[in-house]
Motif scaffolding. Structure first.
Motif, mmCIF file in Angstrom:
data_model
loop_
_atom_site.group_PDB
_atom_site.id
_atom_site.type_symbol
_atom_site.label_atom_id
_atom_site.label_comp_id
_atom_site.label_asym_id
_atom_site.label_seq_id
_atom_site.Cartn_x
_atom_site.Cartn_y
_atom_site.Cartn_z
ATOM 1 N N LYS A 62 12.921 -1.055 -2.063
ATOM 2 C CA LYS A 62 13.554 -0.296 -3.139
ATOM 3 C C LYS A 62 13.701 1.198 -2.839
ATOM 4 N N GLN A 68 12.813 5.337 -5.453
ATOM 5 C CA GLN A 68 11.560 5.439 -6.198
ATOM 6 C C GLN A 68 10.461 5.912 -5.244
ATOM 7 N N THR A 69 10.209 7.194 -5.237
ATOM 8 C CA THR A 69 9.277 7.806 -4.301
ATOM 9 C C THR A 69 8.895 9.190 -4.801
ATOM 10 N N ILE A 105 5.790 4.944 -11.264
ATOM 11 C CA ILE A 105 4.943 4.502 -10.151
ATOM 12 C C ILE A 105 3.499 4.489 -10.659
ATOM 13 N N ALA A 144 8.291 3.072 -2.675
ATOM 14 C CA ALA A 144 8.436 1.732 -3.264
ATOM 15 C C ALA A 144 8.877 0.772 -2.171
ATOM 16 N N PRO A 153 11.397 -0.858 -11.688
ATOM 17 C CA PRO A 153 10.270 -0.322 -10.917
ATOM 18 C C PRO A 153 9.755 -1.354 -9.918
ATOM 19 N N SER A 154 9.411 -0.883 -8.757
ATOM 20 C CA SER A 154 8.906 -1.748 -7.692
ATOM 21 C C SER A 154 7.575 -2.366 -8.089
ATOM 22 N N TYR A 157 4.008 -0.838 -3.454
ATOM 23 C CA TYR A 157 4.122 0.554 -2.991
ATOM 24 C C TYR A 157 3.205 0.785 -1.809
#
Lengths: 358, 358
Positions: A62, A68-69, A105, A144, A153-154, A157
């Motif tokens: 992802k 998403q990071t 996250i 992610a 959302p993942s 992670y």
């Protein structure tokens, strides 16, 4: 609380730079890195320090598609008397989790994060460059990794920490830079993710930065995205102006990053009884102050440069030269004091440094 | 022009899903993927199709830290008479390069990109699921791979294409969803990167989406970040409203993605002599139209769902039910027509489909 971090030492140590002269920021990495995995249902697990190496990523992860990071940046310093100091690491860990929350996250245990920083820095202790202005740049980040293309959302992670020895930001001493006030592009807006240290904010700034570079400017000064007139940040730094004896910095409004250097500067100024205001500040007010000869100093603040004085602002073709293009007295004093505290040579009245001990 | 793409076939074919029923979007991937590398000074090079596999990434790769990445999404369809059709792929390639430009990523040769799509789809031809509503989702993307932490455009990239067989978006037929009008969070703002298909825009939407889900809503309706009242998008789709016989969609203003389904809908409506307007549209106007009984239909448009009717809008607690919560006549007709063209069963007056031939 015992936090177990497994350590696998490298059997193939890399060569360290003989000198930090000419080493470009963030291009050299140490022998080890920290990894912590997350899986939904299991939580964060398998804290480990391993040799610095590429990671295997599914092309559908992802982070590649939906960004998403989050990340952090801080420094560790080798003192003249052989100690290792981190500067306000708990503030970085606090902000890491503020960014995590904004980006959906899962939170990282602050104690584990601090212990990871400590053990990784100790493992690569010999990589911390000595000498004036040199330090070990520390980059924690979360990505992610779930390999699915749904926008959500993942469920997996990686939290990682990598280390990079860096030289003095100002190889030839602290020097003011020229700044282009950006009127076309916008970095962030309240309600968005400007207050999170997330990758997309930096990607969003590249185009404007390229334009400024082409025109001979070092950085852009960002205006707000709603009114297009209030000062936000400079490049990827917070920004301060000394106007008629008062130091003014934009208030945290949701689109500005809550910088740790910014916070430290504000505390130092208060400690010195120098008036400091966090408030909205328009480019018109700066222009007016400059005309009246009251724009006395201007500087950016961030982990990499600590203090970056600005000698000129170009606002729609009008060039406002500040303090004759020279580093201001207050800027210099703040730089000396803060770097002094960081390197353990100045008094640390706030308890900002944390010694990294075996 | 000859474009050479090396193909390395897998020796270990994966099992295909026996049925697309219950297969979650974007969770299954085919046997192969396309890769093209970029290095500064050398340009794009080494076009190749290889077995689908993890890629090795340096932990310092810029995509992880600064989000320099873009993507596209399109579909390939298996027709009843055994042909393979792509829907308007050149529009996706055009937008890919618009996104690249905004994100300071070097342009990809459009002919090479099209040939890569063609050869990869042919290589994994047997993965395209047959049956009503099924298709092969095609995900081209570019990631910045240079392993350095300076905030600047990467000097290395990978352009990749992965393929995922997907089922009908509406397993039980097209059905309206409930939408939460978002008033706290903002997706994008003019001057930002909202018009680029870049990862950060999607990360920026996750938090609002989570909030809507918790309240029992499928998606959020985004308002603009400046005035906080003009309609922008719904979730990650463009959005249309039929008001008193006229179809209205927000004009492209720099913060809205220029959707290819959006463009196709507008062209279809014009073709049918149904009035369609691209203009600013406030939530107040929608509320007023709803009160007067003039808000006749509402739907999102995007590659995944094609048309997603909205049966209810929740604006600050006020629930506006649209068309008694049922799919509108026009929404249904647009869905039938567009999916008919895509599957090769309806007339294609615009020449939108491109047959993928060996």
């Amino acid at each position: 609380m015992t936090i177990e971090i497994k350590i696998e030492h490298t059997t193939n140590k890399k060569e360290k730079p003989a000198s930090m002269d000419g080493v470009v920021f963030g291009t050299q990495f140490t022998d080890h890195m920290f990894i912590l995995d997350y899986d939904a249902g299991q939580g964060w697990h398998d804290a480990r320090i391993v040799p610095y190496q590429p990671i295997m990523m599914d092309p559908a992860a992802k982070v590649f598609h939906y960004g998403q990071t989050i990340f952090e940046g801080l420094k560790a310093y080798a003192t003249e008397d052989g100690r290792v100091l981190m500067f306000r690491p708990t503030k970085n860990i606090e902000r890491l989790n503020i960014s995590n929350e904004r980006m959906s996250i899962p939170e990282v245990d602050p104690e584990l994060a601090l212990e990871a920083l400590r053990q990784l820095i100790l493992t690569d202790r010999e990589w911390i460059p000595e000498g004036e202005g040199n330090s070990l740049y520390v980059r924690p980040f979360v990505i992610a990794t779930e390999p699915t293309l749904g926008v959500s959302p993942s469920r997996q992670y990686k939290f990682m920490i990598i280390l990079s020895p860096v030289g003095a930001y100002y190889a030839e001493g602290i020097n003011p830079v020229k700044i282009f006030v950006e009127s076309k592009y916008v970095r962030a807006v309240p309600g968005g993710v400007g207050m999170a240290k997330t990758a997309g904010n930096y990607a969003a700034g590249l185009k404007a930065q390229e334009g400024a570079t082409e025109l001979g400017y070092s950085q852009v000064l960002w205006l707000d995205g709603v009114h297009r007139k209030y000062i936000e940040e400079v490049g990827s730094m917070n920004v301060f102006f000394k106007i008629n004896g008062i130091v003014v910095t934009p208030a945290l409004n949701g689109s500005i990053l809550s910088g740790i250097t910014r916070d430290s500067i504000i505390q130092l100024l208060k400690h010195w009884d120098i008036p400091v205001e966090e408030r909205i500040l328009s480019i018109d007010e700066l222009e007016e102050a400059h005309k009246e000869g009251k724009l006395e100093e201007a500087f950016g603040t961030g982990t990499a440069a600590v203090i970056s004085p600005m000698g000129e602002l170009n606002w729609q073709g009008e060039k406002m030269v500040i303090n004759e293009g020279k580093t201001g007295e207050l800027s210099a004093k703040l730089y000396e004091t803060l770097t002094g505290i960081q390197k353990g040579v100045a008094e640390d009245p706030f308890g900002w440094t944390l010694e990294v001990k075996a």
